[in-house]
Design an enzyme around this catalytic site. Sequence first.
Site, PDB file in Angstrom:
ATOM      1  CB  SER A   1      26.272 100.020 -16.966  1.00  0.00           C
ATOM      2  OG  SER A   1      25.696 101.294 -17.054  1.00  0.00           O
TER       3      SER A   1
ATOM      4  CG  ASP B   1      21.548  98.657 -11.364  1.00  0.00           C
ATOM      5  OD1 ASP B   1      21.157  97.647 -11.977  1.00  0.00           O
ATOM      6  OD2 ASP B   1      21.969  99.681 -11.930  1.00  0.00           O
TER       7      ASP B   1
ATOM      8  CG  HIS C   1      21.147  98.896 -15.704  1.00  0.00           C
ATOM      9  ND1 HIS C   1      21.897  99.416 -14.674  1.00  0.00           N
ATOM     10  CD2 HIS C   1      21.813  99.226 -16.836  1.00  0.00           C
ATOM     11  CE1 HIS C   1      22.948 100.043 -15.163  1.00  0.00           C
ATOM     12  NE2 HIS C   1      22.929  99.939 -16.474  1.00  0.00           N
TER      13      HIS C   1
END
Length: 430
Positions: free
Chosen positions: A177, A102, A72
């Site tokens: 992230s 992901d 993402h």
Amino acid sequence: MQLSFAPLVKQTANAVVNVYAERMVRQRSPFAGDPFFEQFFGQKFSNRTEKQSSLGSGVVIDSSGIVITNHHVIQSADDIKVAFSDGREYSSRILLQDKSVDLAILQIEGGRGFAALEFGDSDALEVGDLVLAIGNPFGVGQTVTSGIISALARNQVGVSDFGFFIQTDAAINPGNSGGALVDMNGKLIGINTAIFSRSGGSNGIGFAIPANMVRAVTTAAIGGNDKFVRPFIGASFDPITSDIAEALGLNVAKGALVTAIVPDGPAERAGLKVGDLVFGFNGQAVEHPDALGYRLSTSLVGDIIELSIRTRGENKGLKIKLEAPPAGGVFNTSILEGNNPFAGAEVALLTPFLANEMKIPSNIKGIAILKIERGALAGRYGFRAGDIITSVSNRELESVAQLEEILSAGASFWRLEIIRNGQRIRQVLR
């Protein structure tokens, strides 16, 4: 005596990078196509493109410049740059990306001899182990936080199709992230991916993808694959409910219930049957289907695995040789046209390979909706990507050509059956 994480930070922090992704997005004018506004305002409100940026973190796992980050973070990016804490900045390219877990694997261009982290064994983690989270929260610069492993094998987190996360209370915020979760030996044991937050900040509940899953995806990328292909077992599984547990004579509702078997697949040849309960995988406990899916994904094609199963009231072990997904990896797609409820839907025949990719039971037959064009009739009728069309006008579907033939013939009303999220939906549309 002075206790400090400083030596561990010096050992690991240089391998954690910032990842900058830029994409060009076309902004459609709200007056586009309106002759009045186009006549009086001309190009003033014409469609424009603007640059959008996203910021995340990444981890170097090989001195040649292999970087792991989240999918993402770099999704739809036109340009990706990797920046080190000492100011060095490099362009990079995508080797592999997988939305379902992901993860994305990048290759730094124009450099060598980078500091890198080694993988740890995430299956050896225990609740209470000390960990460090390293990343770039809110773009303020590289930040290190400490905490413990709060829980293992978390599922239903909802950030991707992956369902086997490490939970930690080390502070993780937006921008973390793709960053590193490391153990006290300086080994990478997870990739920080998501937080549970009502405010957007850290509430002490963060989630990381286990290193063993990351290692499997990375191995595929280094091996030259642009796609992560999971081994094929030829069976579908559902969670154990309290009612099923009671019927099977179980004290707790844990395990994966076999709900479908692919004919002549690895599971059928090994003797696995519908109704069997899987509660172990190579000696590791299986508490739910997501845990079993994780164990399968971290195995290799050709591996012989041993499932602990309960069948007909008896516990036993069953050895299964994992295979590559069945042929049919390259599938033809078509965009449906005409005056019918599916107009504007991009579809393909549901092969076992495609079913494996879409994470749906391999025994389901029909036509898969892969994508729906913006503003298409199919979207207005409520159809979604991921729906499986099993029959139209009481005719079971065996090919896209058959569906196109039925639709082109027209009808005063359409009697349909689709499968969505495991539920069969029958409806009549006019």
